[in-house]
Scaffold this motif. Structure first.
Motif, PDB file in Angstrom:
ATOM      1  N   LYS A 152      -2.480   6.417  -2.838  1.00 37.21           N
ATOM      2  CA  LYS A 152      -2.748   7.586  -2.028  1.00 37.21           C
ATOM      3  C   LYS A 152      -2.443   7.514  -0.648  1.00 37.21           C
ATOM      4  N   SER A 153      -2.271   6.270  -0.030  1.00 32.66           N
ATOM      5  CA  SER A 153      -2.175   5.950   1.287  1.00 32.66           C
ATOM      6  C   SER A 153      -0.579   6.285   1.857  1.00 32.66           C
ATOM      7  N   ASP A 154      -0.124   6.428   2.960  1.00 29.79           N
ATOM      8  CA  ASP A 154       1.124   6.867   3.433  1.00 29.79           C
ATOM      9  C   ASP A 154       1.587   5.907   4.309  1.00 29.79           C
ATOM     10  N   PHE A 207      11.379   5.872   1.524  1.00 33.12           N
ATOM     11  CA  PHE A 207      10.497   6.984   1.618  1.00 33.12           C
ATOM     12  C   PHE A 207      10.704   7.865   2.881  1.00 33.12           C
ATOM     13  N   LYS A 208      11.186   7.093   3.919  1.00 35.13           N
ATOM     14  CA  LYS A 208      11.248   7.838   5.186  1.00 35.13           C
ATOM     15  C   LYS A 208      12.559   7.854   5.609  1.00 35.13           C
ATOM     16  N   ASP A 209      13.060   9.161   6.090  1.00 36.82           N
ATOM     17  CA  ASP A 209      14.391   9.278   6.950  1.00 36.82           C
ATOM     18  C   ASP A 209      14.600   7.992   7.708  1.00 36.82           C
ATOM     19  N   LEU A 257       1.907   7.215  -6.390  1.00 32.79           N
ATOM     20  CA  LEU A 257       0.779   8.095  -6.755  1.00 32.79           C
ATOM     21  C   LEU A 257       1.019   9.529  -6.234  1.00 32.79           C
ATOM     22  N   ILE A 258       1.553   9.572  -5.301  1.00 34.27           N
ATOM     23  CA  ILE A 258       2.170  10.885  -4.863  1.00 34.27           C
ATOM     24  C   ILE A 258       3.166  11.534  -5.675  1.00 34.27           C
ATOM     25  N   LEU A 259       4.159  10.684  -6.116  1.00 39.24           N
ATOM     26  CA  LEU A 259       5.191  10.978  -6.683  1.00 39.24           C
ATOM     27  C   LEU A 259       4.728  11.455  -8.290  1.00 39.24           C
ATOM     28  N   SER A 276       0.937  -1.018  -0.122  1.00 42.59           N
ATOM     29  CA  SER A 276       0.065   0.126   0.091  1.00 42.59           C
ATOM     30  C   SER A 276       0.824   1.289  -0.122  1.00 42.59           C
ATOM     31  N   ILE A 277       1.814   1.230   0.810  1.00 43.94           N
ATOM     32  CA  ILE A 277       2.611   2.253   0.997  1.00 43.94           C
ATOM     33  C   ILE A 277       3.482   2.659  -0.548  1.00 43.94           C
ATOM     34  N   PHE A 278       3.886   1.528  -1.218  1.00 42.09           N
ATOM     35  CA  PHE A 278       4.417   1.681  -2.448  1.00 42.09           C
ATOM     36  C   PHE A 278       3.674   2.287  -3.390  1.00 42.09           C
ATOM     37  N   LEU A 279       2.297   1.839  -3.327  1.00 39.40           N
ATOM     38  CA  LEU A 279       1.304   2.572  -4.160  1.00 39.40           C
ATOM     39  C   LEU A 279       1.163   3.908  -3.948  1.00 39.40           C
TER      40      LEU A 279
END
Length: 643
Positions: A113-115, A68-70, A16-18, A9-12
């Motif tokens: 669209k999820s994070d 995607f996350k520090d 999407l955000i990208l 889900s995160i990957f998607l």
């Protein structure tokens, strides 16, 4: 599985955000070099990154991982991480709106669209194969979610479930779609509200299914539901509510049609007759209709009905070696009640220990072990566990207070002596549950037998199993040697004394034997079963269990916690999340810091208690947590556990 699904889900979400507005990432190349920037576009062939060097189009074949996350560091490109948990697997398809990740149990189509994605891997890895033959069982739950439990213990929760030839498809609240290979499933839990018209079928392999039963030939039945369908042979079915329901409803419908019944309300009908209705020669004005067998969906306990009426209680004086406390034999009236078909199992008692708000004084039992965690160098008891091969045996090593505590949790009672004896032997004064002829096959106490091991031999006229053999079973009554001489003949119960009553037939060779037990003493040869009044049973099974609202072990964040666990926020540090708890089902994880509950800041235990004060089972609370430096809001359905 939830973690893997979250990763997908995160990957998607990231993709999407990208594509839409750009997302800050670190791209790790397969040669170890990195590039920081925001993703402008992506598909299965390339990813476009806007960096300080300008827009760079990177072939997917050159990418090891996207972070995607520090602070999240992939160990390889053959894994992905969701909400801090690593999984084996990799991306197989990518677009602006979704990403598809493959895992050992199937694949996930992630809504971008999820994070929740920490990082994604793009390097292929060989994953374990899953058998194509499905053996999963189907159960019902009281909550509103479909829950898929995998063969490795992981769970996937969603609000929608469908089926295809190879997959069970679950859609979660983030619109992520999980395609789970049927061979990877152990259980599918379906909301009882979505199971109207379903019957329960148990096969000789132990597999249990809930679904619509349809007879397709003289020897075969089709069972179908949200989970798909199977065809089974009649001789492989060991139990089914379908047949009983058909026979009972047919008889009732014929009677109602004959007597012109008029429906009143709330399951009540009125029958108008021209002549008095008589049963056994006696005129009656009310007929109670009860199912022969019911299952409490909260605890999973199966109950059988013992109809109200008179039975012969006590020993026959002509039997050899009868004790004085078993005499005189007399006729006793007992109101209708439901009694558990089997003694309470280790699994059912374990659920109680994990979920109930009962204090620590309750005895865990012989087969159950404490689960300890290491927190700041100290061993802390967080939960309980039991070996898988002992989950279906009677719980033993408990005492009277512990059995009563279980009953208080669920709204049950221990059986009175009169209820126990009637359930065990019927009405005709027989010596054994099965009749007056002795036999040698029963629970001899030499090992822990499953509760259904002797259901074809040690079984009473009402279908109650294993009352003759070990273990000894606790009753509600206190022991009195002269109880049969002084107690009333209608619903007798002795409420005072030093000892309580245990019942079994195996010690004396007759079902009427009475055994005084010390209430506080835990014994490895003692268990219990439970009862409900027939009139109240259907109200009882609808009442919430007295469950913990969250099911987590937490500690106030202090300087030691901050240093040891790299925590920066004030709040309650989650050190342990109970399996099947509301917290786990909502997605809370070990290492989270709870900083707010329903908008109220949480810095101490008292803060949490005040925020949850007045909440009831089924209420929704919003928990704000710090997960790796990022604030996340999680909605929890309080007090609703998955057993």
């Amino acid at each position: 599985m939830r973690t893997r699904i979250s990763v997908l889900s995160i990957f998607l979400v990231v993709l999407l955000i990208l594509l839409s507005k750009g997302f800050a990432v670190i791209v790790v190349y397969r040669d170890g070099s990195t590039l920081e920037g925001t993703i402008e576009d992506s598909n299965s062939s390339y990813v476009v990154v806007n960096s300080t060097l300008g827009k760079i189009q990177i072939p997917v074949s050159d990418i090891q991982s996207i972070v995607f996350k520090d602070g999240m560091i992939p160990q390889s490109g053959q894994e992905f991480s969701l909400n801090g948990k690593r999984y084996r697997g990799y991306v197989i398809e990518l677009s602006k709106d979704y990403a598809v990740v493959t895992t050992w149990f199937g694949k996930i189509k992630l809504n971008l669209k999820s994070d929740s994605v920490d990082y994604l891997g793009f390097e292929k890895v060989e994953l374990p194969s899953v058998t194509s033959e499905p053996f999963f069982q189907v159960e019902l739950v009281l909550n509103d979610y479909y829950i898929c439990s995998l063969i490795n213990g992981e769970m996937i929760v969603g609000g929608e479930l469908n089926t295809s030839d190879d997959y069970i498809t679950v859609v979660d609240s983030y619109k992520n779609t999980f395609f789970i290979l049927k061979g990877a499933l152990e259980y599918i839990y379906i909301p009882y509200k979505q199971a109207k018209g379903y019957d329960m079928v148990v096969l000789d392999t132990g597999r249990k299914l809930y679904g619509v039963v349809k007879k397709i030939s003289d020897t075969q039945y089709e069972i179908s539901g949200h989970w798909g369908k199977v065809i089974v042979n009649e001789n492989n079915i060991v139990f089914s509510t379908y047949k009983e329901a058909k026979e009972q409803s047919s008889e009732i419908v014929q009677y109602i049609q004959l007597e012109k019944a008029i429906y009143d309300k709330d399951g009540v009908a009125t029958i108008v007759t021209d002549v008095p209705v008589k049963v056994e020669g006696k005129e009656v004005r009310k007929i109670n209709i009860y199912p022969k067998e019911i299952v409490d969906p909260r605890t999973g306990i199966t109950f059988v009905l013992v109809p109200g009426g008179v039975f012969k209680m006590g020993a026959d004086a002509s039997w050899k070696n009868v004790e004085e406390d078993e005499l005189p034999q007399r006729e006793v009236y007992v109101s209708a009640f439901y009694i558990s078909k089997y003694p309470v199992t280790v699994k059912q008692y374990l659920d109680f220990l994990k979920a109930s708000q009962t204090g620590s004084s309750i005895i865990a039992g012989k087969q159950i072990n404490p689960v300890e965690i290491d927190f700041l160098g100290q061993k802390v008891r967080a939960s309980y566990s039991a070996p898988a091969n002992l989950l279906n045996v009677p719980i033993t090593g408990i005492n009277y207070a512990s059995a009563k505590a279980y009953c208080n949790w669920a709204g049950y009672q221990l059986p009175t002596e009169a209820q126990w004896e009637k359930a065990a032997r019927g009405t005709d004064g027989r010596r054994y549950p099965w009749g007056n002829e002795s036999q040698t096959k029963y629970n001899d106490g030499r090992k822990d037998y499953p509760v259904d091991e002797f259901e074809n031999v040690d079984i009473s006229p009402y279908g109650v199993v294993n009352t003759y053999g070990y273990p000894i079973e606790l009753c509600r009554d206190y022991y009195a040697k002269d109880a049969y001489k002084k107690l009333p003949k209608e619903n007798p119960l002795n409420t005072t004394g030093t000892y309580v009553v245990g019942r079994a037939g195996v010690l004396a060779g007759r079902i009427t034997d009475r055994i005084p037990l010390t209430p506080s003493e835990p014994r490895n040869d003692v268990t219990f079963r439970v009862v409900m009044d027939a009139e109240e049973a259907f109200n009882i099974v609808k009442k919430p269990l007295n469950n913990k609202l969250l099911g987590i072990t937490w500690f106030v964040v202090n300087e030691n916690v901050k240093k040891q666990y790299s925590v920066k926020s004030e709040g309650l540090y989650v050190a342990f999340v109970e399996t099947g708890s509301p917290a786990q089902l909502a997605g809370i994880k070990t290492g989270d810091v709870i900083v707010k509950i329903d908008g109220k800041n949480i810095k101490s235990y008292d803060d949490a208690l005040k925020a949850l004060s007045g909440k009831r089972q089924g209420d929704i609370s919003t928990l704000t947590i710090d997960r790796g430096g990022k604030a996340i809001e999680i909605k929890v359905r309080l007090g609703v556990w998955l057993f």
